[in-house]
Write a protein that holds these residues in place. Structure first.
Motif, mmCIF file in Angstrom:
data_model
loop_
_atom_site.group_PDB
_atom_site.id
_atom_site.type_symbol
_atom_site.label_atom_id
_atom_site.label_comp_id
_atom_site.label_asym_id
_atom_site.label_seq_id
_atom_site.Cartn_x
_atom_site.Cartn_y
_atom_site.Cartn_z
ATOM 1 N N MET A 170 0.833 -1.205 0.000
ATOM 2 C CA MET A 170 0.000 0.000 0.000
ATOM 3 C C MET A 170 0.867 1.255 0.000
ATOM 4 O O MET A 170 0.619 2.194 -0.765
ATOM 5 C CB MET A 170 -0.918 -0.020 1.221
ATOM 6 C CG MET A 170 -1.795 1.197 1.363
ATOM 7 S SD MET A 170 -2.693 1.182 2.932
ATOM 8 C CE MET A 170 -1.350 1.402 4.108
ATOM 9 N N VAL A 171 1.893 1.278 0.839
ATOM 10 C CA VAL A 171 2.783 2.444 0.899
ATOM 11 C C VAL A 171 3.475 2.633 -0.455
ATOM 12 O O VAL A 171 3.557 3.752 -0.970
ATOM 13 C CB VAL A 171 3.806 2.321 2.050
ATOM 14 C CG1 VAL A 171 4.872 3.402 1.967
ATOM 15 C CG2 VAL A 171 3.095 2.365 3.396
ATOM 16 N N THR A 172 3.959 1.550 -1.042
ATOM 17 C CA THR A 172 4.608 1.631 -2.354
ATOM 18 C C THR A 172 3.638 2.178 -3.391
ATOM 19 O O THR A 172 3.980 3.067 -4.180
ATOM 20 C CB THR A 172 5.139 0.245 -2.781
ATOM 21 O OG1 THR A 172 6.064 -0.216 -1.797
ATOM 22 C CG2 THR A 172 5.819 0.305 -4.131
ATOM 23 N N ALA A 173 2.402 1.685 -3.380
ATOM 24 C CA ALA A 173 1.393 2.155 -4.344
ATOM 25 C C ALA A 173 1.079 3.634 -4.126
ATOM 26 O O ALA A 173 0.972 4.402 -5.097
ATOM 27 C CB ALA A 173 0.122 1.312 -4.225
ATOM 28 N N LEU A 174 0.936 4.041 -2.879
ATOM 29 C CA LEU A 174 0.638 5.449 -2.586
ATOM 30 C C LEU A 174 1.763 6.361 -3.066
ATOM 31 O O LEU A 174 1.509 7.438 -3.618
ATOM 32 C CB LEU A 174 0.377 5.642 -1.088
ATOM 33 C CG LEU A 174 -0.939 5.058 -0.584
ATOM 34 C CD1 LEU A 174 -0.935 4.943 0.940
ATOM 35 C CD2 LEU A 174 -2.124 5.894 -1.067
ATOM 36 N N ARG A 179 3.795 5.686 -5.555
ATOM 37 C CA ARG A 179 3.713 5.695 -7.027
ATOM 38 C C ARG A 179 2.575 6.572 -7.528
ATOM 39 O O ARG A 179 2.661 7.133 -8.617
ATOM 40 C CB ARG A 179 3.550 4.276 -7.566
ATOM 41 C CG ARG A 179 4.826 3.481 -7.465
ATOM 42 C CD ARG A 179 4.802 2.284 -8.358
ATOM 43 N NE ARG A 179 5.988 1.467 -8.140
ATOM 44 C CZ ARG A 179 6.144 0.257 -8.614
ATOM 45 N NH1 ARG A 179 5.192 -0.301 -9.336
ATOM 46 N NH2 ARG A 179 7.239 -0.409 -8.376
ATOM 47 N N LEU A 180 1.519 6.682 -6.731
ATOM 48 C CA LEU A 180 0.406 7.555 -7.106
ATOM 49 C C LEU A 180 0.770 9.032 -6.964
ATOM 50 O O LEU A 180 0.058 9.889 -7.457
ATOM 51 C CB LEU A 180 -0.831 7.240 -6.266
ATOM 52 C CG LEU A 180 -1.554 5.943 -6.598
ATOM 53 C CD1 LEU A 180 -2.635 5.657 -5.555
ATOM 54 C CD2 LEU A 180 -2.167 5.996 -7.989
ATOM 55 N N GLY A 181 1.869 9.314 -6.257
ATOM 56 C CA GLY A 181 2.331 10.693 -6.164
ATOM 57 C C GLY A 181 2.300 11.318 -4.782
ATOM 58 O O GLY A 181 2.617 12.503 -4.636
ATOM 59 N N PHE A 182 1.929 10.554 -3.778
ATOM 60 C CA PHE A 182 1.939 11.119 -2.427
ATOM 61 C C PHE A 182 3.376 11.311 -1.964
ATOM 62 O O PHE A 182 4.222 10.448 -2.149
ATOM 63 C CB PHE A 182 1.181 10.205 -1.451
ATOM 64 C CG PHE A 182 -0.305 10.221 -1.674
ATOM 65 C CD1 PHE A 182 -1.079 11.244 -1.165
ATOM 66 C CD2 PHE A 182 -0.918 9.220 -2.412
ATOM 67 C CE1 PHE A 182 -2.450 11.279 -1.381
ATOM 68 C CE2 PHE A 182 -2.286 9.237 -2.636
ATOM 69 C CZ PHE A 182 -3.050 10.269 -2.117
ATOM 70 N N ILE A 207 -5.518 2.920 -7.791
ATOM 71 C CA ILE A 207 -4.368 2.056 -8.070
ATOM 72 C C ILE A 207 -4.580 1.330 -9.391
ATOM 73 O O ILE A 207 -3.677 1.255 -10.232
ATOM 74 C CB ILE A 207 -4.137 1.068 -6.897
ATOM 75 C CG1 ILE A 207 -3.685 1.838 -5.648
ATOM 76 C CG2 ILE A 207 -3.130 -0.009 -7.283
ATOM 77 C CD1 ILE A 207 -3.714 1.031 -4.354
ATOM 78 N N LYS A 208 -5.789 0.817 -9.600
ATOM 79 C CA LYS A 208 -6.107 0.116 -10.849
ATOM 80 C C LYS A 208 -6.051 1.061 -12.043
ATOM 81 O O LYS A 208 -5.511 0.711 -13.097
ATOM 82 C CB LYS A 208 -7.488 -0.545 -10.752
ATOM 83 C CG LYS A 208 -7.518 -1.726 -9.791
ATOM 84 C CD LYS A 208 -8.938 -2.234 -9.557
ATOM 85 C CE LYS A 208 -8.948 -3.334 -8.514
ATOM 86 N NZ LYS A 208 -10.317 -3.767 -8.166
ATOM 87 N N GLN A 209 -6.587 2.271 -11.892
ATOM 88 C CA GLN A 209 -6.575 3.249 -12.987
ATOM 89 C C GLN A 209 -5.155 3.666 -13.352
ATOM 90 O O GLN A 209 -4.886 4.032 -14.494
ATOM 91 C CB GLN A 209 -7.417 4.471 -12.622
ATOM 92 C CG GLN A 209 -8.900 4.196 -12.651
ATOM 93 C CD GLN A 209 -9.732 5.361 -12.120
ATOM 94 O OE1 GLN A 209 -9.226 6.272 -11.461
ATOM 95 N NE2 GLN A 209 -11.020 5.327 -12.415
ATOM 96 N N ALA A 210 -4.246 3.608 -12.380
ATOM 97 C CA ALA A 210 -2.848 3.958 -12.641
ATOM 98 C C ALA A 210 -2.063 2.764 -13.192
ATOM 99 O O ALA A 210 -0.851 2.872 -13.397
ATOM 100 C CB ALA A 210 -2.194 4.474 -11.357
ATOM 101 N N LEU A 247 3.773 -5.660 -6.307
ATOM 102 C CA LEU A 247 4.593 -4.608 -5.705
ATOM 103 C C LEU A 247 5.478 -5.146 -4.595
ATOM 104 O O LEU A 247 5.106 -6.056 -3.863
ATOM 105 C CB LEU A 247 3.711 -3.506 -5.096
ATOM 106 C CG LEU A 247 2.983 -2.581 -6.056
ATOM 107 C CD1 LEU A 247 2.086 -1.633 -5.254
ATOM 108 C CD2 LEU A 247 3.953 -1.797 -6.919
ATOM 109 N N GLU A 248 6.664 -4.557 -4.487
ATOM 110 C CA GLU A 248 7.519 -4.850 -3.334
ATOM 111 C C GLU A 248 7.058 -3.995 -2.174
ATOM 112 O O GLU A 248 6.512 -2.913 -2.356
ATOM 113 C CB GLU A 248 8.980 -4.520 -3.672
ATOM 114 C CG GLU A 248 9.597 -5.497 -4.656
ATOM 115 C CD GLU A 248 11.106 -5.310 -4.769
ATOM 116 O OE1 GLU A 248 11.722 -4.887 -3.769
ATOM 117 O OE2 GLU A 248 11.621 -5.593 -5.852
ATOM 118 N N ASP A 249 7.306 -4.524 -0.967
ATOM 119 C CA ASP A 249 6.953 -3.744 0.224
ATOM 120 C C ASP A 249 7.922 -2.584 0.377
ATOM 121 O O ASP A 249 9.078 -2.719 0.070
ATOM 122 C CB ASP A 249 7.011 -4.624 1.469
ATOM 123 C CG ASP A 249 5.902 -5.668 1.472
ATOM 124 O OD1 ASP A 249 4.977 -5.581 0.646
ATOM 125 O OD2 ASP A 249 5.964 -6.568 2.318
#
Length: 178
Positions: free
Chosen positions: A35-39, A41-44, A166-169, A176-178
């Motif tokens: 989740m942190v990795t995805a966030l 990547r989303l730009g946070f 996440i899916k739209q991106a 994903l790696e942690d």
């Protein structure tokens, strides 16, 4: 995509185990690292845990309780952590409102800390900070819009809305790696 903004996110504890279900993972899988990795990547710019806000809320509610107890103010004291619960009392049992704690919910309290203490510590203009809360409860969206709430939290999204982002991106969440 605005380089002048610092976009930070705080995530409620329930999200880290519910999010994986949206990607076909075993129910209850803790996906904090993914989740942190995805966030990111989303730009946070920064990712925080709302548990910090919960800790402050507990401390403030404890202080309020001791004051009520020692000064013989209204008891019992009822927590103010859930905006759904607060709305229920307002609509159905307004006579109980004096029993409700004056404290903000954990995500609102943490939003205030992010735009004050954290912003000062990091040298960020709070007006250039955008705080997003990822919450399992849609009542948090309503809470953010209440006139009693300052603009410490700028947006609230649900677990499902985060999964959709996440899916739209086109992020492969499971890979994903942690």
């Amino acid at each position: 995509n605005d380089p002048t903004k610092k976009v930070v996110v705080q995530v409620a504890p329930a999200v880290r185990v519910a999010l994986g279900e949206e990607f076909g993972m075993k129910i209850g899988t803790n996906v904090t690292g993914k989740m942190v990795t995805a966030l990111k990547r989303l730009g946070f710019d920064k990712v925080f845990d709302t548990n910090t806000g919960a800790d402050f809320t507990i401390m403030e509610e404890a202080n309020e309780f001791v004051e009520r107890l020692t000064k013989k103010k209204v008891l019992p004291m009822i927590t103010s952590c859930s905006p759904g619960w607060i709305r229920f009392i307002e609509m159905n049992y307004p006579e109980l409102l004096p029993h409700v704690s004056s404290c903000k919910s954990p995500h609102q309290m943490f939003g205030a800390l992010l735009k004050s203490y954290y912003a000062e510590k990091e040298g960020i203009d709070p007006k250039k900070m955008f705080v997003v809360s990822v919450m399992p409860c849609v009542a948090k969206k309503f809470e953010r819009t209440r006139e009693q709430m300052p603009e410490d939290v700028d947006a609230v999204i649900t677990t499902r809305e985060l999964a959709r982002m996440i899916k739209q991106a086109n992020i492969d969440f499971v890979g994903l790696e942690d």
